[in-house]
Design an enzyme around this catalytic site. Structure first.
Site, PDB file in Angstrom:
ATOM      1  N   GLU A 118       0.934  -1.244   0.002  1.00 50.98           N
ATOM      2  CA  GLU A 118      -0.077  -0.100   0.072  1.00 50.98           C
ATOM      3  C   GLU A 118       0.907   1.225  -0.122  1.00 50.98           C
ATOM      4  OE1 GLU A 118      -3.281  -0.111   2.675  1.00 50.98           O
ATOM      5  OE2 GLU A 118      -2.886   1.944   3.247  1.00 50.98           O
ATOM      6  N   ASP A 155       0.387   5.327   0.608  1.00 47.83           N
ATOM      7  CA  ASP A 155      -0.545   6.345   1.262  1.00 47.83           C
ATOM      8  C   ASP A 155      -0.604   7.758   1.018  1.00 47.83           C
ATOM      9  OD1 ASP A 155      -1.892   4.008   2.195  1.00 47.83           O
ATOM     10  OD2 ASP A 155      -1.185   4.153   4.107  1.00 47.83           O
ATOM     11  N   GLU A 201      -2.969  10.485   3.373  1.00 48.42           N
ATOM     12  CA  GLU A 201      -3.910  10.786   4.216  1.00 48.42           C
ATOM     13  C   GLU A 201      -3.715  12.257   4.769  1.00 48.42           C
ATOM     14  OE1 GLU A 201      -5.077   7.088   6.876  1.00 48.42           O
ATOM     15  OE2 GLU A 201      -3.178   6.951   6.719  1.00 48.42           O
ATOM     16  N   THR A 242       1.714  10.567   4.987  1.00 50.01           N
ATOM     17  CA  THR A 242       1.964   9.278   4.052  1.00 50.01           C
ATOM     18  C   THR A 242       2.749   8.179   4.738  1.00 50.01           C
ATOM     19  OG1 THR A 242       4.375  10.264   3.986  1.00 50.01           O
ATOM     20  CG2 THR A 242       2.860  11.351   2.354  1.00 50.01           C
ATOM     21  N   ASN A 243       2.526   7.505   4.053  1.00 50.29           N
ATOM     22  CA  ASN A 243       3.057   5.827   4.490  1.00 50.29           C
ATOM     23  C   ASN A 243       3.131   4.747   3.472  1.00 50.29           C
ATOM     24  OD1 ASN A 243       3.791   3.857   6.367  1.00 50.29           O
ATOM     25  ND2 ASN A 243       1.826   3.690   7.277  1.00 50.29           N
ATOM     26  N   ASN A 280       4.372   1.102   9.269  1.00 50.22           N
ATOM     27  CA  ASN A 280       5.035   2.041  10.352  1.00 50.22           C
ATOM     28  C   ASN A 280       6.428   2.558   9.796  1.00 50.22           C
ATOM     29  OD1 ASN A 280       3.812   0.348  12.278  1.00 50.22           O
ATOM     30  ND2 ASN A 280       5.102  -1.185  12.197  1.00 50.22           N
ATOM     31  N   ARG A 281       6.010   3.247   8.525  1.00 48.84           N
ATOM     32  CA  ARG A 281       6.865   4.105   7.495  1.00 48.84           C
ATOM     33  C   ARG A 281       6.385   5.444   7.491  1.00 48.84           C
ATOM     34  NH1 ARG A 281       7.379  -1.218   5.095  1.00 48.84           N
ATOM     35  NH2 ARG A 281       9.518  -1.889   5.194  1.00 48.84           N
ATOM     36  N   GLU A 282       5.868   5.895   8.303  1.00 48.43           N
ATOM     37  CA  GLU A 282       4.917   7.108   8.251  1.00 48.43           C
ATOM     38  C   GLU A 282       6.005   8.454   8.210  1.00 48.43           C
ATOM     39  OE1 GLU A 282       4.930   5.139  10.981  1.00 48.43           O
ATOM     40  OE2 GLU A 282       2.882   4.361  11.179  1.00 48.43           O
ATOM     41  N   TRP A 326      -8.185   9.224  16.895  1.00 50.18           N
ATOM     42  CA  TRP A 326      -7.021   9.202  16.919  1.00 50.18           C
ATOM     43  C   TRP A 326      -6.279  10.492  15.981  1.00 50.18           C
ATOM     44  CZ3 TRP A 326      -4.280   9.309  12.006  1.00 50.18           C
ATOM     45  CH2 TRP A 326      -5.168   8.883  11.031  1.00 50.18           C
ATOM     46  N   GLY A 383      -4.187  13.451  18.788  1.00 50.21           N
ATOM     47  CA  GLY A 383      -4.186  12.186  19.390  1.00 50.21           C
ATOM     48  C   GLY A 383      -5.566  11.787  19.750  1.00 50.21           C
ATOM     49  N   ARG A 387      10.341   5.444  19.742  1.00 50.72           N
ATOM     50  CA  ARG A 387       9.386   4.684  18.963  1.00 50.72           C
ATOM     51  C   ARG A 387      10.246   3.292  18.763  1.00 50.72           C
ATOM     52  NH1 ARG A 387       6.037   5.349  13.183  1.00 50.72           N
ATOM     53  NH2 ARG A 387       5.089   3.336  13.294  1.00 50.72           N
TER      54      ARG A 387
END
Length: 293
Positions: free
Chosen positions: A102, A104, A106, A122-123, A131-133, A199, A203, A279
């Protein structure tokens, strides 16, 4: 905007564009899949509407491996806190744990005024792992007052995200070094609008204000230049080096594009997964140690 388009043509040749963008439109290339009362496709225009009862979504008819996908979007104006508009390409997910690919865009809405800007999120997912935002503060233009071009360019060398013809992010292919890259799973285009007040805004602290409904995202001018996936051997055919997107001129951005992208990133990039030490506790994804552009 025409000037920015010229910059993008250094990445995608004029001939290739002209060959591919014939007869592309929302009406011929997409369909409503959710919130049918809130989904309006009219020739090459789309309205996706969010209200208390439903959001809305469209998806493309065509599956493809590699190519150029572009549409013009005018985002929800005013108080759009917790309203998320998406535009992405994805392989099909038969189960929620399917190892899909995928790419993205958003758009995370926010309160109006002051420092409250849309966030461009973006991801990229490869074999089910995201997990590559990267996130950008959308303050170098107003995404709600007019239409702007959002482009995904995907070829065997890299994935590029572009806004108005300006590259903002690159994800390079390091498959030969053991880093997964999308190459064989056919994808199709999707777009949606939905309520994400658990979210999306600070948050989840700021909730959707339904007194401002309906929330409307508008779309124009769907375009695609892709390698169509029509049968199982299409994956091999799309990875044939004779295809136009294998040309050496599409291996990397031009110096002018790099300069523009770095200016945007230096001023407006607000989150990069490759710098999030808390993270990942220092154990960053392997591509973080590789040059992306």
């Amino acid at each position: 905007m025409a000037t920015e388009k010229v910059l993008f043509l250094a990445l995608i040749s004029l001939v290739a564009l002209q060959q591919a963008l014939v007869n592309a439109s929302f009406a011929s290339n997409t369909k409503c899949t959710w919130g049918y009362d809130n989904c309006q496709i009219n020739d090459d225009r789309v309205k996706l509407i969010l209200n208390k009862w439903s959001g809305a979504a469209i998806e493309g008819y065509n599956q493809f491996i590699y190519g150029y996908i572009d549409m013009r979007i005018k985002l929800v104006p005013g108080n759009s806190a917790a309203v998320v508009t998406t535009y992405y390409i994805s392989s099909e997910m038969k189960t929620k744990d399917d190892e899909h690919d995928e790419i993205d865009f958003e758009f995370l809405g926010n309160l109006t005024g002051g420092d409250n800007y849309y966030t461009l999120h973006t991801n990229i997912f490869v074999s089910g792992t995201g997990n590559r935002e990267e996130q950008f503060r959308m303050s170098w233009y107003d995404p709600t007052s007019d239409y702007h071009n959002y482009t995904i360019f995907w070829n065997p060398y890299m994935v590029v995200w572009l806004v108005d013809g300006k590259a903002i992010r690159v994800f390079r292919n390091y498959e030969d070094q053991g880093i997964p890259f999308p190459k064989y799973k056919p994808q199709r285009v999707y777009s949606s609008i939905w309520n994400a007040d658990d979210w999306a805004c600070q948050g989840g602290k700021v909730k959707t204000n339904w007194t401002y409904q309906p929330f409307v995202a508008n779309y124009l001018n769907y375009q695609e230049n892709v390698c169509l996936y029509t049968k199982p051997k299409s994956a091999k055919e799309c990875n044939n080096p004779s295809n136009w997107y294998f040309n050496a001129q599409y291996k990397q951005l031009t110096q002018a594009q790099l300069k523009t992208m770095n200016n945007i990133r230096n001023q407006y990039l607000v989150y990069d997964y490759c710098t999030d030490t808390q993270r990942f506790n220092g154990n960053f994804p392997p591509e973080c140690s590789k040059p992306q552009y």
